[in-house]
Design a protein around this motif. Structure first.
Motif, PDB file in Angstrom:
ATOM      1  N   CYS A  53       0.886  -1.168   0.000  1.00  0.00           N
ATOM      2  CA  CYS A  53       0.000   0.000   0.000  1.00  0.00           C
ATOM      3  C   CYS A  53       0.920   1.212   0.000  1.00  0.00           C
ATOM      4  O   CYS A  53       1.726   1.382   0.919  1.00  0.00           O
ATOM      5  N   ALA A  54       0.833   2.053  -1.014  1.00  0.00           N
ATOM      6  CA  ALA A  54       1.745   3.186  -1.134  1.00  0.00           C
ATOM      7  C   ALA A  54       1.464   4.251  -0.077  1.00  0.00           C
ATOM      8  O   ALA A  54       2.394   4.850   0.475  1.00  0.00           O
ATOM      9  N   PHE A  55       0.189   4.497   0.231  1.00  0.00           N
ATOM     10  CA  PHE A  55      -0.157   5.584   1.151  1.00  0.00           C
ATOM     11  C   PHE A  55      -1.474   5.266   1.844  1.00  0.00           C
ATOM     12  O   PHE A  55      -2.452   4.913   1.192  1.00  0.00           O
ATOM     13  N   LEU A  56      -1.496   5.415   3.163  1.00  0.00           N
ATOM     14  CA  LEU A  56      -2.702   5.199   3.962  1.00  0.00           C
ATOM     15  C   LEU A  56      -2.992   6.464   4.749  1.00  0.00           C
ATOM     16  O   LEU A  56      -2.100   6.992   5.418  1.00  0.00           O
ATOM     17  N   LYS A  57      -4.200   6.970   4.633  1.00  0.00           N
ATOM     18  CA  LYS A  57      -4.642   8.135   5.397  1.00  0.00           C
ATOM     19  C   LYS A  57      -5.761   7.675   6.314  1.00  0.00           C
ATOM     20  O   LYS A  57      -6.674   6.971   5.885  1.00  0.00           O
ATOM     21  N   PHE A  58      -5.698   8.082   7.589  1.00  0.00           N
ATOM     22  CA  PHE A  58      -6.754   7.692   8.517  1.00  0.00           C
ATOM     23  C   PHE A  58      -7.193   8.866   9.379  1.00  0.00           C
ATOM     24  O   PHE A  58      -6.429   9.756   9.711  1.00  0.00           O
ATOM     25  N   ASN A  59      -8.471   8.858   9.708  1.00  0.00           N
ATOM     26  CA  ASN A  59      -9.093   9.792  10.650  1.00  0.00           C
ATOM     27  C   ASN A  59     -10.272   9.025  11.221  1.00  0.00           C
ATOM     28  O   ASN A  59     -11.378   9.080  10.692  1.00  0.00           O
ATOM     29  N   ILE A  60     -10.027   8.266  12.280  1.00  0.00           N
ATOM     30  CA  ILE A  60     -11.043   7.339  12.767  1.00  0.00           C
ATOM     31  C   ILE A  60     -11.444   7.600  14.220  1.00  0.00           C
ATOM     32  O   ILE A  60     -11.769   6.685  14.970  1.00  0.00           O
ATOM     33  N   GLU A  61     -11.393   8.883  14.576  1.00  0.00           N
ATOM     34  CA  GLU A  61     -11.986   9.391  15.816  1.00  0.00           C
ATOM     35  C   GLU A  61     -11.662   8.596  17.073  1.00  0.00           C
ATOM     36  O   GLU A  61     -12.541   8.195  17.819  1.00  0.00           O
ATOM     37  N   GLY A  62     -10.399   8.360  17.315  1.00  0.00           N
ATOM     38  CA  GLY A  62      -9.966   7.688  18.532  1.00  0.00           C
ATOM     39  C   GLY A  62      -9.621   6.223  18.358  1.00  0.00           C
ATOM     40  O   GLY A  62      -8.924   5.646  19.181  1.00  0.00           O
ATOM     41  N   ALA A  63     -10.075   5.600  17.289  1.00  0.00           N
ATOM     42  CA  ALA A  63      -9.798   4.176  17.053  1.00  0.00           C
ATOM     43  C   ALA A  63      -8.404   3.945  16.475  1.00  0.00           C
ATOM     44  O   ALA A  63      -7.977   2.811  16.337  1.00  0.00           O
ATOM     45  N   GLU A  64      -7.692   5.039  16.170  1.00  0.00           N
ATOM     46  CA  GLU A  64      -6.349   4.901  15.603  1.00  0.00           C
ATOM     47  C   GLU A  64      -5.400   4.190  16.566  1.00  0.00           C
ATOM     48  O   GLU A  64      -4.506   3.467  16.149  1.00  0.00           O
ATOM     49  N   PHE A  65      -5.600   4.382  17.867  1.00  0.00           N
ATOM     50  CA  PHE A  65      -4.729   3.722  18.844  1.00  0.00           C
ATOM     51  C   PHE A  65      -4.841   2.198  18.704  1.00  0.00           C
ATOM     52  O   PHE A  65      -3.841   1.509  18.549  1.00  0.00           O
ATOM     53  N   ASP A  66      -6.063   1.678  18.761  1.00  0.00           N
ATOM     54  CA  ASP A  66      -6.257   0.230  18.634  1.00  0.00           C
ATOM     55  C   ASP A  66      -5.848  -0.276  17.260  1.00  0.00           C
ATOM     56  O   ASP A  66      -5.246  -1.339  17.138  1.00  0.00           O
TER      57      ASP A  66
ATOM     58  N   ARG B 194       4.245  -3.272   7.753  1.00  0.00           N
ATOM     59  CA  ARG B 194       5.420  -3.130   6.889  1.00  0.00           C
ATOM     60  C   ARG B 194       5.057  -3.102   5.403  1.00  0.00           C
ATOM     61  O   ARG B 194       5.868  -2.706   4.570  1.00  0.00           O
ATOM     62  N   ARG B 195       3.849  -3.499   5.070  1.00  0.00           N
ATOM     63  CA  ARG B 195       3.396  -3.462   3.676  1.00  0.00           C
ATOM     64  C   ARG B 195       2.899  -2.069   3.289  1.00  0.00           C
ATOM     65  O   ARG B 195       2.579  -1.824   2.135  1.00  0.00           O
ATOM     66  N   ILE B 196       2.851  -1.151   4.244  1.00  0.00           N
ATOM     67  CA  ILE B 196       2.421   0.228   3.996  1.00  0.00           C
ATOM     68  C   ILE B 196       3.668   1.101   3.883  1.00  0.00           C
ATOM     69  O   ILE B 196       4.493   1.130   4.786  1.00  0.00           O
ATOM     70  N   ALA B 197       3.802   1.798   2.783  1.00  0.00           N
ATOM     71  CA  ALA B 197       4.993   2.620   2.557  1.00  0.00           C
ATOM     72  C   ALA B 197       4.966   3.901   3.389  1.00  0.00           C
ATOM     73  O   ALA B 197       5.976   4.320   3.937  1.00  0.00           O
ATOM     74  N   MET B 198       3.793   4.538   3.484  1.00  0.00           N
ATOM     75  CA  MET B 198       3.682   5.807   4.188  1.00  0.00           C
ATOM     76  C   MET B 198       2.253   5.965   4.682  1.00  0.00           C
ATOM     77  O   MET B 198       1.312   5.521   4.024  1.00  0.00           O
ATOM     78  N   MET B 199       2.099   6.607   5.846  1.00  0.00           N
ATOM     79  CA  MET B 199       0.747   6.889   6.325  1.00  0.00           C
ATOM     80  C   MET B 199       0.718   8.222   7.046  1.00  0.00           C
ATOM     81  O   MET B 199       1.727   8.710   7.543  1.00  0.00           O
ATOM     82  N   THR B 200      -0.466   8.788   7.062  1.00  0.00           N
ATOM     83  CA  THR B 200      -0.720  10.017   7.805  1.00  0.00           C
ATOM     84  C   THR B 200      -2.110   9.896   8.407  1.00  0.00           C
ATOM     85  O   THR B 200      -2.964   9.180   7.886  1.00  0.00           O
ATOM     86  N   GLY B 201      -2.317  10.586   9.502  1.00  0.00           N
ATOM     87  CA  GLY B 201      -3.639  10.533  10.105  1.00  0.00           C
ATOM     88  C   GLY B 201      -3.735  11.427  11.313  1.00  0.00           C
ATOM     89  O   GLY B 201      -2.747  12.010  11.767  1.00  0.00           O
ATOM     90  N   GLU B 202      -4.942  11.546  11.821  1.00  0.00           N
ATOM     91  CA  GLU B 202      -5.188  12.325  13.023  1.00  0.00           C
ATOM     92  C   GLU B 202      -5.170  11.410  14.230  1.00  0.00           C
ATOM     93  O   GLU B 202      -5.745  10.320  14.207  1.00  0.00           O
TER      94      GLU B 202
END
Length: 73
Positions: free
Chosen positions: A9-22, A33-41
């Motif tokens: 996966c070249a790029f993953l963006k997330f904004n999942i209102e608190g579920a990012e921790f889990d 490791r299959r994700i090259a780059m990610m950004t999120g809140e």
């Protein structure tokens, strides 16, 4: 990633209102490791969790981590 035939996966963006921790803390390191780059809140305002364990998991998966504050919390 588990449901597709893609190796990366070249790029993953997330904004999942608190579920990012889990999402990150419980993710399999080999999948991350299959994700090259990610950004999120990261929503500190929706609970009492701190980013330490999440950052540790990302570093275990060979990510460089940068947190950029966007407000008081």
């Amino acid at each position: 990633l588990g449901e597709t035939s893609a190796d990366q996966c070249a790029f993953l963006k997330f904004n999942i209102e608190g579920a990012e921790f889990d999402m990150i803390e419980k993710a399999n390191v080999h999948v991350l490791r299959r994700i090259a780059m990610m950004t999120g809140e990261v929503h500190y305002d929706l609970g009492a969790r701190r980013p330490g364990p999440m950052i540790d998991r990302l570093k275990e998966a060979d990510f460089e981590v940068e947190l950029i504050p966007a407000g008081e919390d």
